[in-house]
Write an enzyme that holds these catalytic residues in place. Structure first.
Site, PDB file in Angstrom:
ATOM      1  N   GLU A 131      -0.212  -8.513   0.220  1.00  0.00           N
ATOM      2  CA  GLU A 131      -0.809  -7.691  -0.829  1.00  0.00           C
ATOM      3  C   GLU A 131      -1.017  -8.537  -2.145  1.00  0.00           C
ATOM      4  OE1 GLU A 131       0.518  -3.807  -3.159  1.00  0.00           O
ATOM      5  OE2 GLU A 131       2.265  -5.132  -2.532  1.00  0.00           O
ATOM      6  N   LYS A 134      -4.818   2.416  -2.699  1.00  0.00           N
ATOM      7  CA  LYS A 134      -3.203   2.691  -2.507  1.00  0.00           C
ATOM      8  C   LYS A 134      -2.744   4.010  -2.905  1.00  0.00           C
ATOM      9  CE  LYS A 134       1.244   0.544  -3.069  1.00  0.00           C
ATOM     10  NZ  LYS A 134       1.670  -0.698  -3.683  1.00  0.00           N
ATOM     11  N   CYS A 163       1.472  -1.623   1.015  1.00  0.00           N
ATOM     12  CA  CYS A 163       3.111  -2.053   0.612  1.00  0.00           C
ATOM     13  C   CYS A 163       3.824  -0.507   0.446  1.00  0.00           C
ATOM     14  CB  CYS A 163       3.045  -2.649  -0.835  1.00  0.00           C
ATOM     15  SG  CYS A 163       4.745  -3.297  -1.107  1.00  0.00           S
TER      16      CYS A 163
END
Length: 289
Positions: free
Chosen positions: A44, A117, A154
């Site tokens: 990431e 995200k 993540c």
């Protein structure tokens, strides 16, 4: 002929020089490709240090529109040269909005689109809500040259709904670029094993291979600094670790999967056959008591 896919997870440390970080990542992509990898996952926000450990407005200057991001441009050239697909994690700017995003590059270097995200953490050492809006793209599964790849970012990886949504969208493999390590509020808290087990559970429950790429090393973004614990891995459709790194290893993990075998195994278990969507309303409406 059986459908197969060869995947890779990259693990390394990063500094503040974006060009050096991109070049380092390109070198690891080449290493993975030389081992036969077809879809290669860097960690990431590999463009620089994990800046979200604190709230500093100067980091906003390191965001770019996704089509113009230096990491995307450079990785597109590498993908085209090597004939590999690369999910590229970036700090994205769209007008006045900022996102933690992922651009999926296919094996000819062309972008298949952007994922933003969905789950944005906010806590000591991971103050992402200061920088990023919650993603507005919904979950994505990309039809690459080698197979259908679902990618979460993540914090997304802790949510079973993320993995299930991508599995329902037809993913052959799930990938999670990550930046996670020490917890500034509790020096004795080590989440490396629960982090792995959460994703291994996604592999079991969805009968799907899972690839996670984390960074390593100490980063001095704040006076206290932060250590990243690595432990990148590839799990098979049973949740077994078939490739893994420790806390300090640097390099590329590579593993191949027979997708026809995985499809048969998934059908035999019946997890998707026996779903009861008529009972799942609480997943979207219920709140913790």
């Amino acid at each position: 002929m059986a459908r197969t896919i060869s995947v890779a997870a990259l693990q390394t440390s990063y500094g503040e020089d974006m060009t050096a970080n991109i070049n380092k990542t390109a070198g690891l992509v080449r290493q993975a490709a030389s081992k036969g990898a077809q879809v290669i996952l860097p960690s990431e926000l590999f463009q620089g240090p994990y800046f979200c450990v604190s709230q500093e407005e100067h980091w906003f200057a390191t965001a770019y529109p996704w089509r113009e991001h230096p990491a995307v441009i450079a990785m597109a050239e590498v993908a085209k040269e090597l004939g590999v697909a690369i999910p590229v994690s970036i700090f994205e700017r769209e007008g006045p909005h900022y996102y933690n995003s992922l651009v999926m590059l296919d094996a000819d270097g062309s972008p298949l689109g952007v994922y933003r995200k969905s789950h944005i953490p906010d806590g000591p050492g991971y103050q992402e809500k200061y920088y990023f809006r919650p993603g507005d793209t919904g979950f994505k599964v990309w039809s690459t040259r080698f197979g259908k790849v679902g990618v979460g970012i993540c914090w997304d990886q802790w949510f079973p709904e993320t993995a299930r949504a991508m599995a329902l969208l037809g993913a052959d493999v799930l990938m999670y670029p990550t930046a996670i390590g020490s917890e500034p509020h509790d020096a004795d808290l080590d989440t490396a094993e629960p982090w792995r087990r959460a994703m291994q559970g996604h592999a079991v429950s969805n009968v799907i291979p899972v690839v996670a790429a984390n960074r390593i090393g100490h980063e001095q973004v704040t006076p206290q600094g932060q250590d990243f614990y690595g432990h990148s891995f590839i799990a098979d459709h049973r949740g077994d670790l078939v490739e893994s790194f420790g806390a300090e290893d640097e390099g590329a993990l590579v593993h191949s999967f027979d997708l026809d075998h995985v499809d048969r195994y998934r059908a035999a278990w019946g997890f998707f056959r026996d779903r009861r969507t008529d009972l799942y309303g609480a997943l979207a409406s219920a709140r913790p008591s």
